[in-house]
Design an enzyme around this catalytic site. Structure first.
Site, PDB file in Angstrom:
ATOM      1  N   ASP A   1       0.359  -7.925   1.350  1.00 33.56           N
ATOM      2  CA  ASP A   1      -1.289  -7.458   1.308  1.00 33.56           C
ATOM      3  C   ASP A   1      -1.429  -7.871   2.644  1.00 33.56           C
ATOM      4  O   ASP A   1      -0.710  -8.923   2.607  1.00 33.56           O
ATOM      5  CB  ASP A   1      -1.723  -8.609  -0.172  1.00 33.56           C
ATOM      6  CG  ASP A   1      -2.875  -7.049  -0.467  1.00 33.56           C
ATOM      7  OD1 ASP A   1      -4.076  -6.494   0.066  1.00 33.56           O
ATOM      8  OD2 ASP A   1      -2.778  -7.161  -1.841  1.00 33.56           O
ATOM      9  N   GLU A   2      -3.165  -7.718   2.486  1.00 31.85           N
ATOM     10  CA  GLU A   2      -3.791  -8.530   3.717  1.00 31.85           C
ATOM     11  C   GLU A   2      -3.816  -9.847   4.019  1.00 31.85           C
ATOM     12  O   GLU A   2      -3.725 -10.447   4.649  1.00 31.85           O
ATOM     13  CB  GLU A   2      -4.668  -7.793   3.977  1.00 31.85           C
ATOM     14  CG  GLU A   2      -6.212  -8.017   3.070  1.00 31.85           C
ATOM     15  CD  GLU A   2      -5.710  -7.378   1.505  1.00 31.85           C
ATOM     16  OE1 GLU A   2      -6.651  -7.575   1.340  1.00 31.85           O
ATOM     17  OE2 GLU A   2      -4.948  -6.130   1.618  1.00 31.85           O
TER      18      GLU A   2
ATOM     19  N   LYS B   1       2.432  -7.147  -6.261  1.00 34.05           N
ATOM     20  CA  LYS B   1       1.240  -7.213  -6.345  1.00 34.05           C
ATOM     21  C   LYS B   1       2.125  -7.927  -7.605  1.00 34.05           C
ATOM     22  O   LYS B   1       3.144  -8.363  -7.813  1.00 34.05           O
ATOM     23  CB  LYS B   1       0.252  -6.156  -7.476  1.00 34.05           C
ATOM     24  CG  LYS B   1      -0.240  -4.554  -5.984  1.00 34.05           C
ATOM     25  CD  LYS B   1      -1.635  -5.667  -6.070  1.00 34.05           C
ATOM     26  CE  LYS B   1      -2.429  -4.714  -4.971  1.00 34.05           C
ATOM     27  NZ  LYS B   1      -3.353  -5.280  -4.445  1.00 34.05           N
TER      28      LYS B   1
ATOM     29  N   HIS C   1      -3.099  -3.510   8.852  1.00 35.21           N
ATOM     30  CA  HIS C   1      -4.266  -2.911   7.640  1.00 35.21           C
ATOM     31  C   HIS C   1      -5.822  -3.868   8.325  1.00 35.21           C
ATOM     32  O   HIS C   1      -5.891  -3.491   9.396  1.00 35.21           O
ATOM     33  CB  HIS C   1      -4.311  -4.633   7.162  1.00 35.21           C
ATOM     34  CG  HIS C   1      -5.023  -3.915   5.571  1.00 35.21           C
ATOM     35  ND1 HIS C   1      -6.012  -4.120   5.108  1.00 35.21           N
ATOM     36  CD2 HIS C   1      -4.516  -3.910   4.232  1.00 35.21           C
ATOM     37  CE1 HIS C   1      -6.331  -4.352   4.010  1.00 35.21           C
ATOM     38  NE2 HIS C   1      -4.871  -3.827   3.780  1.00 35.21           N
TER      39      HIS C   1
ATOM     40  N   LYS D   1      -0.954 -10.103  -5.422  1.00 32.51           N
ATOM     41  CA  LYS D   1      -1.313 -10.297  -4.105  1.00 32.51           C
ATOM     42  C   LYS D   1      -0.895 -11.868  -3.733  1.00 32.51           C
ATOM     43  O   LYS D   1      -0.118 -11.899  -2.277  1.00 32.51           O
ATOM     44  CB  LYS D   1      -2.223  -9.882  -3.116  1.00 32.51           C
ATOM     45  CG  LYS D   1      -3.513 -10.380  -3.773  1.00 32.51           C
ATOM     46  CD  LYS D   1      -4.948 -10.193  -3.267  1.00 32.51           C
ATOM     47  CE  LYS D   1      -5.566  -8.599  -3.297  1.00 32.51           C
ATOM     48  NZ  LYS D   1      -6.420  -8.461  -2.555  1.00 32.51           N
TER      49      LYS D   1
END
EC number: 4.1.1.39
Length: 453
Positions: free
Chosen positions: A203-204, A175, A294, A177
């Site tokens: 992150d996605e 983070k 994810h 992100k």
């Protein structure tokens, strides 16, 4: 003049609309071991009998259409049609019922989750005779399971690759992100890994944006992995998100990750699509890469209680399509997840054979035979004080994926990772000594705090 061949289509064909239940509701039907079975939660329009609505679902998701057609006589509907074979009420919901539908295996292309979903849920959910429709569960027969490769490697092979046994694995999502440069992103990865985590994660929605192109991110993360491995003597990994706008670009990114020698890549399997996911899974099996999955967009599909699909269906589909990890909810974090229901689909991900258990939302007994298992990832809104509960609930074959629970440490990323690792090892040690994590969890963490740097 050649002789005329008489067909069913030419004998007694009667055009027009007739009730679905006359053809597709068959309560006397005995399901076959080769049938794909589905449990639908049906909310019909007022005044429509359950038998007609259940039959409509079976028809519109298999061979039926709104009227009788001449070409019905050119095939064998008895062989190819879906059948609503059982209907039961939903306790506490007067207007809902569960319709059980059996589909002959010949309706589906081998090894294609895409085709399976296109058939079963591709059209019927927009049927105006229904107020709402939810696919609660599927039974995938062994004959169909055996047409899929499944996860690239599975739980035991992953542990052997990482040389890590007897405890859950630890991860952290970097983070913020979005917005970090590739070099600063790599620094954050390094700090977490050297502090004691096994994995860090893209992150996605980190793909290849103007502030951080994918190739730069891959290079700096690989540097962080190798540096932290040299310092700790442990194998480390970062989930490099290979999700892209085309399958060709996705594979290009996975190839680059393999050339860097990193152990794992990542894919957003719902937004990327099942065809892309299966393609990447096959590449990972062939080239020795682990595959982290994810579930971005899952709540669009599974959050409503009366419409869409339950996540257990998406979890089964992922095991067939292929992935070594998948996010599964936490029970104790900030996102929704009832304990028994969550553990039901966690077992569907990990175990070879799962018995029917309606108390855990499992409508059918599922036999995965030799298909490898998937490691569930508990993530979102968890921190060290959740560690006793997470260790008890998910057991060793899991990834405990932190974010703010690592990066939010007042001393920085590395001390946050140390805190995660110390808490986990304290909980595993206490469990192995026979202590009750549910009752003594707080005390176990406080004891660990005394000796943590």
């Amino acid at each position: 003049m050649s002789p005329q061949t008489e067909t069913k289509a030419g004998v007694g064909f009667k055009a027009g609309v007739k009730e679905y239940k006359l053809t597709y509701y068959t309560p006397e039907y005995e399901t076959k071991d080769t049938d794909i079975l589905a449990a639908f939660r049906v909310t019909p329009q007022p005044g429509v009998p359950p038998e007609e609505r259940g039959a409509a679902v079976a028809a519109e998701s298999s061979t039926g259409t709104w009227t009788t057609v001449w070409t019905d006589g050119l095939t064998s509907l008895d062989r190819y049609k879906g059948r609503c074979y059982h209907i039961e009420p939903v306790p506490g919901e007067e207007e809902q019922f569960i319709a059980y539908v059996a589909y002959p295996l010949d309706l589906f292309e081998e090894g294609s989750v895409t085709n399976m979903f296109t058939s079963i849920v591709g059209n019927v959910f927009g049927f105006k005779a229904l107020r709402a429709l939810r696919l609660e569960d599927l039974r995938i027969p062994v004959a169909y399971v055996k047409t899929f490769q499944g996860p690239p490697h599975g739980i035991q092979v992953e542990r052997d690759k990482l040389n890590k046994y007897g405890r859950p694995l630890l991860g952290c999502t970097i983070k913020p992100k979005l917005g970090l440069s590739a070099k600063n992103y790599g620094r954050a990865v390094y700090e977490c890994l050297r502090g004691g985590l096994d994995f860090t994660k893209d992150d996605e929605n980190v793909n290849s944006q103007p502030f951080m192109r994918w190739r730069d991110r891959f290079l700096f993360c690989a540097e962080a992995i190798y540096k932290s491995q040299a310092e700790t003597g442990e194998i480390k990994g970062h989930y490099l998100n290979a999700t892209a706008g085309t399958c060709e670009e996705m594979i290009k990114r996975a190839v680059f990750a393999r050339e860097l020698g990193v152990p794992i890549v990542m894919h957003d399997y719902l937004t990327g699509g099942f065809t892309a996911n299966t393609t990447l899974s096959h590449y990972c099996r062939d080239n020795g890469l682990l595959l982290h999955i994810h579930r971005a967009m899952h709540a669009v599909i599974d959050r409503q209680k009366n419409h869409g699909m339950h996540f257990r269906v998406l979890a089964k589909a992922l095991r067939m399509s292929g992935g070594d990890h998948i996010h599964s909810g936490t029970v104790v974090g900030k996102l929704e997840g009832e304990r028994d229901i969550t553990l039901g689909f966690v077992d569907l991900l990990r175990d070879d054979y799962i018995e029917k258990d309606r108390s855990r939302g499992i409508y059918f007994t599922q036999d995965w035979v030799s298909l490898p298992g998937v490691i569930p990832v508990a993530s979102r809104g968890i921190h060290v004080w959740h560690m006793p509960a997470l260790t008890e609930i998910f057991g060793d074959d899991s990834v405990l994926q932190f974010g703010g629970g690592t990066l939010g440490h007042p001393w920085g990323n590395a001390p946050g990772a140390v805190a995660n690792r110390v808490a986990l090892e304290a909980c595993v040690k206490a469990r192995n000594e026979g202590r009750d994590l549910a009752a003594e969890g707080g005390e176990i963490i406080r004891e660990a705090c005394k000796w943590s740097p």
